[in-house]
Design an enzyme around this catalytic site. Sequence first.
Site, PDB file in Angstrom:
ATOM      1  N   LYS A 168       0.846  -1.182   0.000  1.00  0.00           N
ATOM      2  CA  LYS A 168       0.000   0.000   0.000  1.00  0.00           C
ATOM      3  C   LYS A 168       0.885   1.236   0.000  1.00  0.00           C
ATOM      4  O   LYS A 168       1.829   1.325   0.787  1.00  0.00           O
ATOM      5  CB  LYS A 168      -0.932  -0.002   1.215  1.00  0.00           C
ATOM      6  CG  LYS A 168      -2.060  -1.017   1.109  1.00  0.00           C
ATOM      7  CD  LYS A 168      -2.990  -0.912   2.299  1.00  0.00           C
ATOM      8  CE  LYS A 168      -4.190  -1.826   2.152  1.00  0.00           C
ATOM      9  NZ  LYS A 168      -5.132  -1.375   1.097  1.00  0.00           N
ATOM     10  N   LYS A 276     -14.048  -7.466  -4.595  1.00  0.00           N
ATOM     11  CA  LYS A 276     -14.224  -7.656  -3.162  1.00  0.00           C
ATOM     12  C   LYS A 276     -15.710  -7.889  -2.914  1.00  0.00           C
ATOM     13  O   LYS A 276     -16.506  -6.938  -2.952  1.00  0.00           O
ATOM     14  CB  LYS A 276     -13.735  -6.427  -2.395  1.00  0.00           C
ATOM     15  CG  LYS A 276     -12.234  -6.194  -2.544  1.00  0.00           C
ATOM     16  CD  LYS A 276     -11.790  -4.918  -1.862  1.00  0.00           C
ATOM     17  CE  LYS A 276     -10.275  -4.746  -1.984  1.00  0.00           C
ATOM     18  NZ  LYS A 276      -9.814  -3.434  -1.495  1.00  0.00           N
TER      19      LYS A 276
END
Length: 361
Positions: A168, A276
Amino acid sequence: MKALRNLVFGYKKHILDFKFDAGTSRGVLKQKETFYISVCEKSFPDTIGYGEAGPLPKLSLDDFPDFEQRLAELISQFNDQDLSLEHIALDDFVSLHVPAHYPSIRFAIETALLDLRNGGQRLIFPSDFTIKNKSIPINGLIWMGDREFMLEQIDHKLNDGFSCIKMKIGAIDFDQECELLGYIRKEYDASQITLRVDANGAFSPSDALEKLNRLATYDLHSIEQPIKQGQIEAMRRLCEVTPLPIALDEELIGVVDFEEKRLLLEKVKPQFIILKPTLVGGLRSCDDWIALAEKMNIGWWITSALESNIGLNAIAQYTATFEPYMPQGLGTGQLYHNNIESPLKIDSGTLIYDRQLDWGI
């Protein structure tokens, strides 16, 4: 298909405690609220299916301040109707009874019913993953934080045998983030370690291409969501000229109708999409995205979204039905002090379902 009559629904709230401060572009998470949804038949109360509804703060479409109240009302409505699935297909139940703007609840109800149909044993999709310990390749996730914390995570994932690392970015200085990527590339080339980065929309449209050009020098597999969702024309232009593949993530949230999904992919033409289930409205919604992506030669992979092992298990079993060769984003089961004990284990960069381990309560 087994007919389900006189269904009784319930739910229980659970607060998940992170083992560390989980840094995201939307802030630092120390805890996460989630809800376990149960369903059984009145005549067989000991056979229970479970699903998990855990909207992500500041991201999920159903991240409502009164989420629990809305969930309780929906559960009450189900029970008041004395619902039966005898005359409708199981796949249609969610679309008929759960509003589209409740994506995490759709996922939970869907998986709870699938679990119940298969005997309430947490076997959502029996496959070689659950029966023969066939593993799923996954990426090792590097959370946002200061340089030392991220470096420590990188070393840990490499030592644990991960061949795909996802970092990230957007939390610290961009130069330092590039330095961390360089640290990996100094020791491992792209044939040894696959590198992914997730910007979570941290770049602006004006500087995104410049940063992508710099990131491309580290031979990355892809970058997730370089600019914030909703800037469709800017994202389209970026996907057209990008020096490294772009994966849409948050961009898919709230795109419910099949035709809307098709139009988004046709206009933006991303290299990848990331699915997701908690955020996009469950497994049937993922089916639609996958069908469209494959028709357009767009790559895809599936990622969990900070669920406990209840939700992760359902996502992993669904993912296993596609026999994926590309690393998936299913490594979030180790995040919490108080997760539900499960047969899910991470071994050398893969997720396995160890049938010798039992489910906790």
